[in-house]
Design a protein around this motif. Structure first.
Motif, PDB file in Angstrom:
ATOM      1  N   THR A   1       0.836  -1.203   0.000  1.00  0.00           N
ATOM      2  CA  THR A   1       0.000   0.000   0.000  1.00  0.00           C
ATOM      3  C   THR A   1       0.869   1.249   0.000  1.00  0.00           C
ATOM      4  OG1 THR A   1      -1.768  -1.172   1.176  1.00  0.00           O
ATOM      5  CG2 THR A   1      -1.823   1.236   1.248  1.00  0.00           C
ATOM      6  N   ASP A   2       1.858   1.269   0.871  1.00  0.00           N
ATOM      7  CA  ASP A   2       2.732   2.436   1.002  1.00  0.00           C
ATOM      8  C   ASP A   2       3.508   2.710  -0.288  1.00  0.00           C
ATOM      9  OD1 ASP A   2       3.996   4.534   2.602  1.00  0.00           O
ATOM     10  OD2 ASP A   2       5.790   3.280   2.519  1.00  0.00           O
ATOM     11  N   LEU A   3       4.132   1.698  -0.849  1.00  0.00           N
ATOM     12  CA  LEU A   3       4.921   1.896  -2.071  1.00  0.00           C
ATOM     13  C   LEU A   3       4.034   2.273  -3.254  1.00  0.00           C
ATOM     14  CD1 LEU A   3       7.617  -0.937  -1.868  1.00  0.00           C
ATOM     15  CD2 LEU A   3       7.892   1.506  -1.416  1.00  0.00           C
ATOM     16  N   SER A   4       2.854   1.661  -3.347  1.00  0.00           N
ATOM     17  CA  SER A   4       1.929   2.004  -4.432  1.00  0.00           C
ATOM     18  C   SER A   4       1.453   3.441  -4.295  1.00  0.00           C
ATOM     19  CB  SER A   4       0.725   1.056  -4.430  1.00  0.00           C
ATOM     20  OG  SER A   4       1.129  -0.263  -4.671  1.00  0.00           O
ATOM     21  N   ALA A   5       1.215   3.877  -3.042  1.00  0.00           N
ATOM     22  CA  ALA A   5       0.787   5.255  -2.798  1.00  0.00           C
ATOM     23  C   ALA A   5       1.873   6.241  -3.223  1.00  0.00           C
ATOM     24  CB  ALA A   5       0.442   5.446  -1.323  1.00  0.00           C
TER      25      ALA A   5
ATOM     26  N   SER B   1      -5.418   6.769   1.884  1.00  0.00           N
ATOM     27  CA  SER B   1      -6.024   7.809   1.056  1.00  0.00           C
ATOM     28  C   SER B   1      -5.220   8.019  -0.222  1.00  0.00           C
ATOM     29  CB  SER B   1      -6.109   9.110   1.864  1.00  0.00           C
ATOM     30  OG  SER B   1      -6.462  10.195   1.066  1.00  0.00           O
ATOM     31  N   GLN B   2      -3.912   8.117  -0.089  1.00  0.00           N
ATOM     32  CA  GLN B   2      -3.045   8.307  -1.256  1.00  0.00           C
ATOM     33  C   GLN B   2      -3.111   7.094  -2.187  1.00  0.00           C
ATOM     34  OE1 GLN B   2       0.672   9.010   0.693  1.00  0.00           O
ATOM     35  NE2 GLN B   2       0.189  11.130   1.166  1.00  0.00           N
ATOM     36  N   PHE B   3      -3.096   5.895  -1.593  1.00  0.00           N
ATOM     37  CA  PHE B   3      -3.193   4.683  -2.400  1.00  0.00           C
ATOM     38  C   PHE B   3      -4.498   4.678  -3.191  1.00  0.00           C
ATOM     39  CE2 PHE B   3      -5.023   0.508  -3.014  1.00  0.00           C
ATOM     40  CZ  PHE B   3      -4.016  -0.153  -3.714  1.00  0.00           C
ATOM     41  N   PHE B   4      -5.591   4.955  -2.496  1.00  0.00           N
ATOM     42  CA  PHE B   4      -6.903   4.874  -3.140  1.00  0.00           C
ATOM     43  C   PHE B   4      -7.054   5.947  -4.221  1.00  0.00           C
ATOM     44  CE2 PHE B   4     -11.612   5.072  -3.224  1.00  0.00           C
ATOM     45  CZ  PHE B   4     -11.822   3.763  -3.614  1.00  0.00           C
ATOM     46  N   SER B   5      -6.523   7.127  -3.980  1.00  0.00           N
ATOM     47  CA  SER B   5      -6.610   8.166  -5.006  1.00  0.00           C
ATOM     48  C   SER B   5      -5.839   7.749  -6.254  1.00  0.00           C
ATOM     49  CB  SER B   5      -6.122   9.510  -4.478  1.00  0.00           C
ATOM     50  OG  SER B   5      -4.751   9.486  -4.200  1.00  0.00           O
ATOM     51  N   ARG B   6      -4.720   7.079  -6.067  1.00  0.00           N
ATOM     52  CA  ARG B   6      -3.973   6.577  -7.224  1.00  0.00           C
ATOM     53  C   ARG B   6      -4.723   5.441  -7.920  1.00  0.00           C
ATOM     54  NH1 ARG B   6       1.213   8.219  -8.319  1.00  0.00           N
ATOM     55  NH2 ARG B   6       2.292   9.400  -6.691  1.00  0.00           N
TER      56      ARG B   6
END
Length: 194
Positions: free
Chosen positions: A5-9, A98-103
């Motif tokens: 999740t963190d790296l994808s975000a 939030s950042q992951f989901f927006s991406r």
């Protein structure tokens, strides 16, 4: 899962590799492939989890509004915005989610877009609530205005920091409730316009 999740975000769903995830998580590449089959399988799993978490935040708001008898427009708009803002102003983990989901919302990966497209049950319920507000719009117009309302949500979700930069110091610090009221004010004006 946390590392993925963190790296994808940070990097984007397209850019992150299974090797990046495995190296950072200090696990074997084969373990990821065994459990998820591929990078896409892992990302699909993560997106499903995020969709379920957003739905869990939105569901009680929808139910309360549906049971209220006659929903009002502001309350309906809040149902759209509150889950997103909850993550944006939540814990560090929530902000990464939030950042992951927006991406995920803007990724060109077809399997991810399919998952997101399939998870629109709440939108039909929101359309019915807006129809009950009796604004005089036909169904096609409601979908157009819902599209633009979701644009307010998505841009805030995706890149609120840029907004602060563009304002060149004119914006005072704001919190979740302040931002929610501004988003609702702006969206409500568009909905009420004939």
């Amino acid at each position: 899962m946390t590392v993925a999740t963190d790296l994808s975000a940070k990097m984007g769903l397209e850019a992150v590799s299974v090797r990046d995830i495995a190296a950072t998580a200090q696990i074997s590449l084969s373990a990821i492939n065994y459990h998820f089959g591929s990078k896409t399988g892992l990302l699909e799993h993560l997106v499903r989890e995020h969709l379920e978490a957003i739905d869990a935040l939105r569901e009680p708001l929808l139910v309360a509004l549906e049971q209220s008898g006659r929903p009002d427009l502001r309350a309906t708009l809040k149902v759209i915005f509150v889950p997103t803002l909850t993550w944006m102003f939540g814990s560090e983990e929530d902000q990464i989610r939030s950042q992951f989901f927006s991406r995920a919302l803007v990724t060109p990966i077809p399997e991810i877009q399919r998952l997101i497209d399939e998870n629109i049950r709440h939108l039909d319920r929101i359309v019915y609530l807006i129809e009950a507000c009796d604004l005089g719009h036909d169904r096609a117009e409601i979908y157009w205005r819902l599209h633009f309302t979701m644009g307010i949500e998505h841009l805030s979700f995706f890149d609120l920091g840029r907004h602060r930069h563009l304002a060149r110091g004119l914006l005072q610090p704001f919190g979740k409730e302040d931002l929610l009221e501004r988003m609702v004010d702006y969206a409500e004006a568009g909905w009420r316009r004939t």
